[in-house]
Design a protein around this motif. Structure first.
Motif, PDB file in Angstrom:
ATOM      1  N   GLN A  70       0.802  -1.199   0.120  1.00 39.56           N
ATOM      2  CA  GLN A  70       0.082   0.004   0.105  1.00 39.56           C
ATOM      3  C   GLN A  70       0.708   1.140   0.016  1.00 39.56           C
ATOM      4  O   GLN A  70       0.328   2.256  -0.053  1.00 39.56           O
ATOM      5  CB  GLN A  70      -0.976   0.113   1.165  1.00 39.56           C
ATOM      6  N   ALA A  83     -12.682   1.589  -5.748  1.00 41.03           N
ATOM      7  CA  ALA A  83     -12.667   2.415  -4.493  1.00 41.03           C
ATOM      8  C   ALA A  83     -13.801   3.408  -4.095  1.00 41.03           C
ATOM      9  O   ALA A  83     -14.152   3.365  -2.927  1.00 41.03           O
ATOM     10  CB  ALA A  83     -11.427   3.447  -4.777  1.00 41.03           C
ATOM     11  N   ILE A  89     -13.159   2.426   4.054  1.00 41.18           N
ATOM     12  CA  ILE A  89     -12.006   1.634   3.750  1.00 41.18           C
ATOM     13  C   ILE A  89     -11.312   1.457   4.849  1.00 41.18           C
ATOM     14  O   ILE A  89     -10.641   2.568   5.363  1.00 41.18           O
ATOM     15  CB  ILE A  89     -11.049   1.965   2.373  1.00 41.18           C
ATOM     16  N   SER A  91      -7.946   0.229   6.432  1.00 41.17           N
ATOM     17  CA  SER A  91      -6.478  -0.081   5.699  1.00 41.17           C
ATOM     18  C   SER A  91      -5.870  -0.804   6.695  1.00 41.17           C
ATOM     19  O   SER A  91      -5.559  -0.538   7.989  1.00 41.17           O
ATOM     20  CB  SER A  91      -5.995   0.878   5.124  1.00 41.17           C
ATOM     21  N   VAL A  98      -1.864   3.781   4.836  1.00 41.42           N
ATOM     22  CA  VAL A  98      -3.100   4.283   5.306  1.00 41.42           C
ATOM     23  C   VAL A  98      -3.058   5.648   4.691  1.00 41.42           C
ATOM     24  O   VAL A  98      -3.722   6.109   3.969  1.00 41.42           O
ATOM     25  CB  VAL A  98      -3.283   4.170   6.845  1.00 41.42           C
ATOM     26  N   MET A 101      -2.944   5.472   0.629  1.00 41.89           N
ATOM     27  CA  MET A 101      -4.325   5.331   0.584  1.00 41.89           C
ATOM     28  C   MET A 101      -5.291   6.866   0.271  1.00 41.89           C
ATOM     29  O   MET A 101      -5.685   7.138  -0.525  1.00 41.89           O
ATOM     30  CB  MET A 101      -5.011   4.431   1.260  1.00 41.89           C
ATOM     31  N   ALA A 102      -5.055   7.736   1.553  1.00 41.24           N
ATOM     32  CA  ALA A 102      -5.911   8.699   1.882  1.00 41.24           C
ATOM     33  C   ALA A 102      -5.441   9.885   0.781  1.00 41.24           C
ATOM     34  O   ALA A 102      -6.302  10.610   0.378  1.00 41.24           O
ATOM     35  CB  ALA A 102      -5.526   9.249   3.204  1.00 41.24           C
ATOM     36  N   TYR A 105      -6.901   8.306  -2.765  1.00 44.99           N
ATOM     37  CA  TYR A 105      -8.468   8.486  -2.875  1.00 44.99           C
ATOM     38  C   TYR A 105      -9.212   9.324  -1.824  1.00 44.99           C
ATOM     39  O   TYR A 105      -9.395   9.209  -0.762  1.00 44.99           O
ATOM     40  CB  TYR A 105      -8.795   6.842  -2.685  1.00 44.99           C
ATOM     41  N   ILE A 110     -10.756   6.600   4.878  1.00 46.29           N
ATOM     42  CA  ILE A 110      -9.889   5.853   5.122  1.00 46.29           C
ATOM     43  C   ILE A 110      -9.707   5.625   6.674  1.00 46.29           C
ATOM     44  O   ILE A 110      -9.127   6.629   7.307  1.00 46.29           O
ATOM     45  CB  ILE A 110      -8.499   5.713   4.253  1.00 46.29           C
TER      46      ILE A 110
END
Ligand code: SF4
Ligand code: SF4
Lengths: 222, 313
Positions: A70, A83, A89, A91, A98, A101-102, A105, A110
């Protein structure tokens, strides 16, 4: 590797309590090795959440995906198409995953599913211990390969303190005194005379103290 | 060793007298009398008084403030400073603050871990360790410089000391560690409380064999035991403390109401024995919350009256 530990499931439920479509997203790297956020833990958390919502009589759909990493754009792209189907989500990657990802998206919340603990190693299955605090200026060469920054409870660079007792640290009888380890190691290397070299005041600006850090390598940038 | 500061403690040591220091723990509150009353009890029986710095990591009145109270009543303070709670900015700043009140002694320590105290959830700093703190004081005093390189107007004049624990592990580096503290600039040493005199003598012998006793003044630490309970607590619970079984037994064999007296007897006997140990230049009497016993101990140990040497002002 980065060592993480599971978060209490109650805490996770609190984050997602009003959600209808949840993705539990694992990571195949460090958190898999430390059994906190790999495919197996994704399954366990997803089933626990399903049971929990079922008991509450709420209908929630929970999907499971585990990515290769990730903390890497390339792998995060794999969920690009799915997504925004989720209203949460979770994670199970380390704090780096994490956040990555944030950043990628923006419109989906998240939530962290693990507590990221430290840089460490597996001593045996079920036991992980800290080895490094990424001070940015490694001094293992002068401490016999044992890190006083991460392993001495007081980060003492000219140790041990007066609390070292039977090889254990003053804060906990189960914890090795880093300085006992350093001295034992210097002895094994026949370098005990090095103990008397005074370690001068450390430049902590490469540590957390200096603010968020960056490594820039123009030679490998394309 | 030539005298480098206006410290009275340094003068007494360099004159060849056995020095006597004691210590006061500041209160868990802001009443200055809690400090001055303790100091009043002992001031004529000791040469200087250590003020502990949030000892055992329990939050208390600041050591510097308590030192100032002492100074204002004419008692010579020894400012204890731990590296647990301050970074290098705060450390240098407090040293200057102390110097502005002509506080001439300082003891450099790393401090107990905060998990022992009343804020186990707090951060610790440890920007410097105790040896680096010694170096810092020297740089400020001898070169008149800040760590950042700039000049200090009216540099501090501190007689600098450190603690040594002859009983902590690993024993084989206890003397090299002292050597390191001396190399870092320790001019006097106050030791951990001594109950195991045999082991202390063994350590002192190694210290003298290396000639370290000629480079630093060693004050032997003693603490009178109040009860067998305290003896057992020190033996079993205090990291780095060595209380031999025969001391615990001697306390245990004494009726409860006589135990405080017996504890003081042990303390006086220990001082008597330590007086003849080569390299011992004085005593640090730590009577924890029992300051009123210090005068009696000093008198019975033949250390009274104290020499009439004043600090310069
Ligand atoms: S010295 Fe710094 S970089 Fe090296 S192991 Fe310790 S914390 Fe990590
Ligand atoms: S006992 Fe050892 S590891 Fe623990 S704080 Fe002291 S020197 Fe560090």
């Amino acid at each position: 590797m980065i060592v993480a530990d599971k978060k209490p499931v109650e805490e996770i439920i609190d984050y997602v309590t009003d959600c209808k479509n949840i993705l539990v997203l694992g990571c195949n790297e460090c958190v898999t090795v430390c059994e906190a956020g790999g495919k197996k833990e994704v399954e366990v958390l997803a089933s626990t959440l399903r049971m929990c919502f079922l008991n509450q009589g709420t209908e929630v759909s929970i999907d499971e995906i585990t990515l290769e990493r990730q903390c890497d754009h390339e792998y995060l792209e794999e969920i690009r198409d799915v997504a925004d189907r989720y209203d949460a989500i979770i994670s199970l990657a380390c704090g780096v995953g994490v956040q990555f990802m944030a950043e990628k998206y923006h419109s989906v919340p998240i939530y962290p599913g693990v507590n990221t603990c430290f840089l460490g190693a597996t001593e045996k299955r079920g036991l992980w211990t800290e080895r490094c605090q990424a001070c940015g200026n490694c001094m293992l060469a002068i401490t016999g390969g044992i890190c006083p920054v991460s392993r001495c409870a007081k980060r003492i660079l000219n140790g041990p303190c007066g609390g070292s007792s039977n090889g254990k640290c003053e804060i906990n009888k189960d914890l090795d005194c880093a300085w006992q380890l350093i001295i034992d190691r210097l002895k094994a290397l026949d370098r005990l005379e090095d103990y008397e070299k005074i370690c001068s005041i450390k430049d902590w600006s490469t540590d957390r103290a200096g603010g968020p850090r960056k490594v820039v390598r123009e030679d490998v940038q394309s | 060793m030539s005298v480098k500061t206006p410290s009275k403690l340094e003068k007494i040591l360099s004159s060849g007298n056995l020095a006597v220091t004691s210590e006061c723990g500041p209160p868990r509150g802001s009443d200055p009398k809690a400090v001055t009353k303790k100091a009043e009890m002992i001031k004529d029986y000791v040469d200087a008084v250590n003020i502990t710095d949030n000892q055992t990591s329990v939050t208390r009145m600041s050591s510097l403030a308590a030192c100032i109270h002492l100074k204002l009543m004419g008692v010579e303070p020894i400012l204890q400073m731990v590296t647990r709670d301050r970074n290098r900015i705060a450390i240098q700043s407090d040293i200057l603050g102390a110097a502005s009140f002509d506080i001439f002694n300082m003891l450099c320590l790393s401090g107990d871990h905060q998990s022992f105290g009343d804020c186990p959830q707090g951060q610790n700093v440890h920007d410097l360790d105790s040896m680096q703190l010694l170096q810092t004081v020297h740089l400020m005093r001898d070169e008149g410089k800040f760590l950042g390189g700039a000049d200090i107007k009216r540099p501090p004049q501190m007689f600098v000391g450190a603690a040594a624990n002859p009983f902590a592990d690993p024993f084989e580096i206890r003397v090299p560690r002292l050597a390191k503290k001396i190399a870092s600039g320790a001019e006097f040493i106050q030791t951990q409380c001594i109950y195991n005199v045999d082991k202390f003598e063994e350590w002192m012998k190694q210290v003298c064999d290396r000639g370290l006793h000629e480079k630093v003044y060693i004050l032997a630490g003693v603490t009178p035991l109040k009860s067998v309970g305290m003896a057992k607590f020190m033996k079993n619970r205090v990291p780095g403390m060595d209380v031999p079984d025969d001391i615990v037994k001697r306390m245990a064999d004494t009726p409860k109401e006589k135990q405080p007296e017996e504890g003081i007897n042990i303390c006086v006997e220990t001082i008597e024995r330590l007086k003849s140990v080569e390299g011992v230049k004085g005593f640090h009497i730590m009577a924890i919350e029992w300051e009123e016993k210090v005068p009696g101990i000093v008198e019975r140990a033949g250390l009274y009256p104290r020499p009439e040497i004043g600090a310069e002002n």
